[in-house]
Design an enzyme around this catalytic site. Sequence first.
Site, PDB file in Angstrom:
ATOM      1  N   ARG A 191      33.244  13.463  23.968  1.00  5.33           N
ATOM      2  CA  ARG A 191      32.732  13.493  25.768  1.00  5.33           C
ATOM      3  C   ARG A 191      33.044  13.935  26.797  1.00  5.33           C
ATOM      4  O   ARG A 191      33.003  14.236  27.650  1.00  5.33           O
ATOM      5  CB  ARG A 191      32.925  11.653  26.558  1.00  5.33           C
ATOM      6  CG  ARG A 191      33.501  10.996  25.082  1.00  5.33           C
ATOM      7  CD  ARG A 191      31.885  10.075  25.138  1.00  5.33           C
ATOM      8  NE  ARG A 191      31.248   9.769  25.975  1.00  5.33           N
ATOM      9  CZ  ARG A 191      31.030   7.566  26.474  1.00  5.33           C
ATOM     10  NH1 ARG A 191      31.498   7.371  25.948  1.00  5.33           N
ATOM     11  NH2 ARG A 191      29.911   8.175  26.470  1.00  5.33           N
ATOM     12  N   PRO A 192      32.040  15.713  25.922  1.00  5.93           N
ATOM     13  CA  PRO A 192      32.050  16.768  26.595  1.00  5.93           C
ATOM     14  C   PRO A 192      31.144  16.743  27.630  1.00  5.93           C
ATOM     15  O   PRO A 192      29.739  15.661  27.979  1.00  5.93           O
ATOM     16  CB  PRO A 192      31.482  17.492  26.322  1.00  5.93           C
ATOM     17  CG  PRO A 192      31.152  17.423  25.112  1.00  5.93           C
ATOM     18  CD  PRO A 192      31.797  15.824  25.105  1.00  5.93           C
TER      19      PRO A 192
ATOM     20  N   ASP B 264      24.399   2.208  20.376  1.00  3.30           N
ATOM     21  CA  ASP B 264      25.001   1.456  21.652  1.00  3.30           C
ATOM     22  C   ASP B 264      24.452  -0.098  20.879  1.00  3.30           C
ATOM     23  O   ASP B 264      25.528  -0.997  20.697  1.00  3.30           O
ATOM     24  CB  ASP B 264      24.727   0.802  23.008  1.00  3.30           C
ATOM     25  CG  ASP B 264      24.970   2.549  23.485  1.00  3.30           C
ATOM     26  OD1 ASP B 264      26.265   2.730  23.756  1.00  3.30           O
ATOM     27  OD2 ASP B 264      24.261   2.365  25.086  1.00  3.30           O
TER      28      ASP B 264
ATOM     29  N   ARG C 192      33.719  -5.567  30.163  1.00  2.00           N
ATOM     30  CA  ARG C 192      32.739  -4.115  31.743  1.00  2.00           C
ATOM     31  C   ARG C 192      30.993  -4.624  31.085  1.00  2.00           C
ATOM     32  O   ARG C 192      29.949  -3.290  31.879  1.00  2.00           O
ATOM     33  CB  ARG C 192      33.400  -3.173  30.260  1.00  2.00           C
ATOM     34  CG  ARG C 192      34.568  -2.252  31.098  1.00  2.00           C
ATOM     35  CD  ARG C 192      34.609  -0.730  30.351  1.00  2.00           C
ATOM     36  NE  ARG C 192      33.608  -0.649  30.457  1.00  2.00           N
ATOM     37  CZ  ARG C 192      32.529   0.291  29.727  1.00  2.00           C
ATOM     38  NH1 ARG C 192      33.743   0.749  28.004  1.00  2.00           N
ATOM     39  NH2 ARG C 192      31.571   1.563  29.079  1.00  2.00           N
TER      40      ARG C 192
ATOM     41  N   CYS D  82      37.530   9.116  25.297  1.00  2.90           N
ATOM     42  CA  CYS D  82      37.483   7.947  24.698  1.00  2.90           C
ATOM     43  C   CYS D  82      37.595   7.488  23.574  1.00  2.90           C
ATOM     44  O   CYS D  82      37.531   8.734  22.688  1.00  2.90           O
ATOM     45  CB  CYS D  82      36.507   7.501  25.921  1.00  2.90           C
ATOM     46  SG  CYS D  82      34.712   6.900  24.994  1.00  2.90           S
TER      47      CYS D  82
ATOM     48  N   ASP E 104      29.755  19.278  29.345  1.00  7.60           N
ATOM     49  CA  ASP E 104      29.042  21.001  29.210  1.00  7.60           C
ATOM     50  C   ASP E 104      27.668  20.620  29.623  1.00  7.60           C
ATOM     51  O   ASP E 104      27.067  22.211  30.209  1.00  7.60           O
ATOM     52  CB  ASP E 104      29.653  21.221  27.417  1.00  7.60           C
ATOM     53  CG  ASP E 104      28.764  20.903  27.298  1.00  7.60           C
ATOM     54  OD1 ASP E 104      28.894  19.494  26.457  1.00  7.60           O
ATOM     55  OD2 ASP E 104      28.163  21.510  25.921  1.00  7.60           O
ATOM     56  N   LEU E 105      26.896  19.725  28.984  1.00  8.84           N
ATOM     57  CA  LEU E 105      25.254  19.839  29.541  1.00  8.84           C
ATOM     58  C   LEU E 105      25.024  20.000  30.734  1.00  8.84           C
ATOM     59  O   LEU E 105      23.947  20.117  31.438  1.00  8.84           O
ATOM     60  CB  LEU E 105      24.294  19.305  28.480  1.00  8.84           C
ATOM     61  CG  LEU E 105      24.728  19.374  27.043  1.00  8.84           C
ATOM     62  CD1 LEU E 105      24.055  18.597  26.093  1.00  8.84           C
ATOM     63  CD2 LEU E 105      24.231  20.743  26.851  1.00  8.84           C
TER      64      LEU E 105
ATOM     65  N   LYS F 152      23.204  -2.671  32.936  1.00 12.51           N
ATOM     66  CA  LYS F 152      24.542  -2.373  33.263  1.00 12.51           C
ATOM     67  C   LYS F 152      24.149  -0.732  33.217  1.00 12.51           C
ATOM     68  O   LYS F 152      24.485   0.222  33.969  1.00 12.51           O
ATOM     69  CB  LYS F 152      25.672  -1.836  32.092  1.00 12.51           C
ATOM     70  CG  LYS F 152      26.659  -1.565  32.143  1.00 12.51           C
ATOM     71  CD  LYS F 152      27.884  -1.239  31.229  1.00 12.51           C
ATOM     72  CE  LYS F 152      27.359  -0.676  30.398  1.00 12.51           C
ATOM     73  NZ  LYS F 152      27.760   1.071  30.537  1.00 12.51           N
ATOM     74  N   ASN F 153      23.417   0.318  32.261  1.00 13.22           N
ATOM     75  CA  ASN F 153      23.192   1.482  32.356  1.00 13.22           C
ATOM     76  C   ASN F 153      22.534   1.763  32.720  1.00 13.22           C
ATOM     77  O   ASN F 153      22.314   3.187  33.481  1.00 13.22           O
ATOM     78  CB  ASN F 153      23.105   2.336  30.986  1.00 13.22           C
ATOM     79  CG  ASN F 153      24.647   1.974  29.630  1.00 13.22           C
ATOM     80  OD1 ASN F 153      25.751   1.252  30.257  1.00 13.22           O
ATOM     81  ND2 ASN F 153      24.328   1.994  28.704  1.00 13.22           N
TER      82      ASN F 153
ATOM     83  N   ARG G 101      33.768   6.463  33.363  1.00 12.80           N
ATOM     84  CA  ARG G 101      33.578   8.241  32.366  1.00 12.80           C
ATOM     85  C   ARG G 101      32.076   8.290  33.023  1.00 12.80           C
ATOM     86  O   ARG G 101      32.225   8.650  33.426  1.00 12.80           O
ATOM     87  CB  ARG G 101      32.725   7.893  30.358  1.00 12.80           C
ATOM     88  CG  ARG G 101      34.077   8.755  30.315  1.00 12.80           C
ATOM     89  CD  ARG G 101      33.153   9.365  28.397  1.00 12.80           C
ATOM     90  NE  ARG G 101      32.875  10.553  28.951  1.00 12.80           N
ATOM     91  CZ  ARG G 101      31.000  11.041  29.199  1.00 12.80           C
ATOM     92  NH1 ARG G 101      30.463   9.871  29.190  1.00 12.80           N
ATOM     93  NH2 ARG G 101      30.926  11.844  29.835  1.00 12.80           N
TER      94      ARG G 101
HETATM   95  C1  UD1 Z   1      25.174   7.362  27.764  1.00 10.15           C
HETATM   96  C2  UD1 Z   1      25.486   5.595  27.385  1.00 10.15           C
HETATM   97  C3  UD1 Z   1      25.711   5.291  26.567  1.00 10.15           C
HETATM   98  C4  UD1 Z   1      25.477   5.175  25.228  1.00 10.15           C
HETATM   99  C5  UD1 Z   1      24.852   6.902  26.149  1.00 10.15           C
HETATM  100  C6  UD1 Z   1      23.826   7.651  24.352  1.00 10.15           C
HETATM  101  C7  UD1 Z   1      25.479   5.002  30.516  1.00 10.15           C
HETATM  102  C8  UD1 Z   1      26.286   4.557  30.895  1.00 10.15           C
HETATM  103  N1  UD1 Z   1      25.991   5.055  29.086  1.00 10.15           N
HETATM  104  O1  UD1 Z   1      26.097   7.754  27.627  1.00 10.15           O
HETATM  105  O2  UD1 Z   1      26.228   3.814  26.192  1.00 10.15           O
HETATM  106  O3  UD1 Z   1      26.723   5.496  24.465  1.00 10.15           O
HETATM  107  O4  UD1 Z   1      23.894   6.929  26.473  1.00 10.15           O
HETATM  108  O5  UD1 Z   1      22.716   7.042  24.000  1.00 10.15           O
HETATM  109  O6  UD1 Z   1      24.614   4.967  30.553  1.00 10.15           O
HETATM  110  N2  UD1 Z   1      26.765  15.753  25.098  1.00 10.15           N
HETATM  111  C9  UD1 Z   1      27.502  16.767  24.753  1.00 10.15           C
HETATM  112  N3  UD1 Z   1      28.211  17.238  26.242  1.00 10.15           N
HETATM  113  C10 UD1 Z   1      27.518  16.316  27.828  1.00 10.15           C
HETATM  114  C11 UD1 Z   1      27.158  15.387  27.242  1.00 10.15           C
HETATM  115  C12 UD1 Z   1      27.123  14.683  26.262  1.00 10.15           C
HETATM  116  O7  UD1 Z   1      27.480  17.352  23.967  1.00 10.15           O
HETATM  117  O8  UD1 Z   1      26.967  17.278  28.513  1.00 10.15           O
HETATM  118  C13 UD1 Z   1      27.113  14.972  23.968  1.00 10.15           C
HETATM  119  C14 UD1 Z   1      27.811  13.917  23.808  1.00 10.15           C
HETATM  120  O9  UD1 Z   1      29.321  13.910  23.195  1.00 10.15           O
HETATM  121  C15 UD1 Z   1      27.384  13.087  22.324  1.00 10.15           C
HETATM  122  C16 UD1 Z   1      25.332  12.719  22.639  1.00 10.15           C
HETATM  123  O10 UD1 Z   1      25.789  14.102  23.655  1.00 10.15           O
HETATM  124  O11 UD1 Z   1      27.261  12.880  21.402  1.00 10.15           O
HETATM  125  C17 UD1 Z   1      25.328  12.195  23.699  1.00 10.15           C
HETATM  126  O12 UD1 Z   1      26.187  11.263  25.200  1.00 10.15           O
HETATM  127  P1  UD1 Z   1      24.664  11.061  26.236  1.00 10.15           P
HETATM  128  O13 UD1 Z   1      24.097  10.257  26.116  1.00 10.15           O
HETATM  129  O14 UD1 Z   1      25.598  12.550  27.259  1.00 10.15           O
HETATM  130  O15 UD1 Z   1      25.965  10.386  26.548  1.00 10.15           O
HETATM  131  P2  UD1 Z   1      25.887   9.591  27.688  1.00 10.15           P
HETATM  132  O16 UD1 Z   1      25.723  10.061  29.049  1.00 10.15           O
HETATM  133  O17 UD1 Z   1      27.584   9.585  28.385  1.00 10.15           O
END
Ligand code: UD1
Length: 425
Positions: free
Chosen positions: A125-126, A312, A404, A120, A128-129, A27-28, A96
């Site tokens: 789930r920011p 996960d 999902r 969620c 910013d990066l 899925k991912n 998301r």
């Molecule tokens: C993806 C996966 C999800 C998995 C997660 C972590 C998909 C569709 N989803 O989610 O199943 O649980 O990776 O392996 O592939 N963060 C920030 N700023 C940002 C983005 C993220 O601070 O801009 C933080 C998040 O809050 C979290 C960490 O970074 O603490 C990792 O999140 P991220 O790797 O971005 O998760 P997703 O890519 O959304």
Amino acid sequence: MTASFMEKLIVQGGAPLSGKVNISGSKNSSLPILAATLLTRDHCVIRRVPDLSDTNYMLRILGELGAEVERASGVVSVKAGKVRHTAPYDLVRKMRASICVLGPLTGRLRRCTVSLPGGCVIGDRPVDLHLRGMEALGADVQVDGGDIRITARGGLRGATMNLMGKHGSTVLGTDNVMMAAVLAKGTTVIEGAAAEPEVEDLANFLIKMGARIEGAGTNRIVIEGVRELHGAEHSVIADRIEAGTFLCAGAMIGRGITLNRVNPAHLSVVIASLRQCGFVIEEGSDSLSIKPNKKAKGFDLTTLCYPGFPTDMQAQFCALACVIHDGSSITETIFPQRFMHVAELKRMGADIDLQGASARIRGGTPLKGAPVMASDLRASAALVLAALVAKGKTEIHRLYHIDRGYEHLDEKLAALGARLERLPS
Ligand code: UD1
């Protein structure tokens, strides 16, 4: 409202599992790869796309953005001749991961408006990066009225950036920047990149489309921008989280199960963790077999970015710990609030003590069936695992969370011998 919104899963615990199960496509991997088809006018064919509400939703988003989309079981073809630059809240709010259209729209159109995804249950789930990455590529980024507006009128320019956040690197953030940078002018270096196999799979698809990318699958990705991308065909990798979930099921109950169509290399840390507990896992080139072990020992694990233990798989290991006659501990560093399954497992008799982002599980207290509520995808999987071993009947409500991310989970488990049925809630 989807049908599964109103469905529940009834599981009669205690039926032993045995036999073989085919693991579905990831899925991912599928979600960003489908989004990447927006980067070209040409026809793309993506194989082994799992039939899930999340992938179907992504296809709907592509359609609404102007692409012609066809799906015949696992094979999806997309032709994004013309693409709209706006993905409004109504379109993206249910998932998301819709945020991963941001990179391809910016790369192809040099401007886009994508609604901010909400939080969620596993955290706020920011993004910013993701936005920092787009700015580093020379885009102007405004967040206004719940929308992200990106403009790069003069075009995107390659840059060196670091996408490491306080909880580690970001998977979809790395994907988004990579998808924008493939059409930027010059060289982009992403330091602190996510090294997950799904990022590498996306890079492999982009390379087939004509992108020039090196280092995907490591923490440093180098992208040489090209003028345009062309159509390509790709088969997505096996879902390592679905595979890990079935490994837990096989460890928890039955006479042994075999997983086919997996990539054991993507599950190294999960396999190592299970072996440390005393479970015997046999590894083939694309298969894995596991049996329960009544003398299994507890574990202490901490979730980390790949190649560390995946967040996960945390909820499923929590369920596993409940049946091991020993103490275990789990610390969550990626999504510190991701423990919604704990209260529901306790309703089934689990002995778990939650302190901040750490859970201590005293395993071996018999689990008993109860009505429980699924709260998110992986928490739901943990409830299904617990229900398979619990005495009596468990009713799992809000089944749509499972649909999902797990393709035909109830059919696959039933084929292994589980007694379960889907009913209207
Ligand atoms: C993806 C996966 C999800 C998995 C997660 C972590 C998909 C569709 N989803 O989610 O199943 O649980 O990776 O392996 O592939 N963060 C920030 N700023 C940002 C983005 C993220 O601070 O801009 C933080 C998040 O809050 C979290 C960490 O970074 O603490 C990792 O999140 P991220 O790797 O971005 O998760 P997703 O890519 O959304």
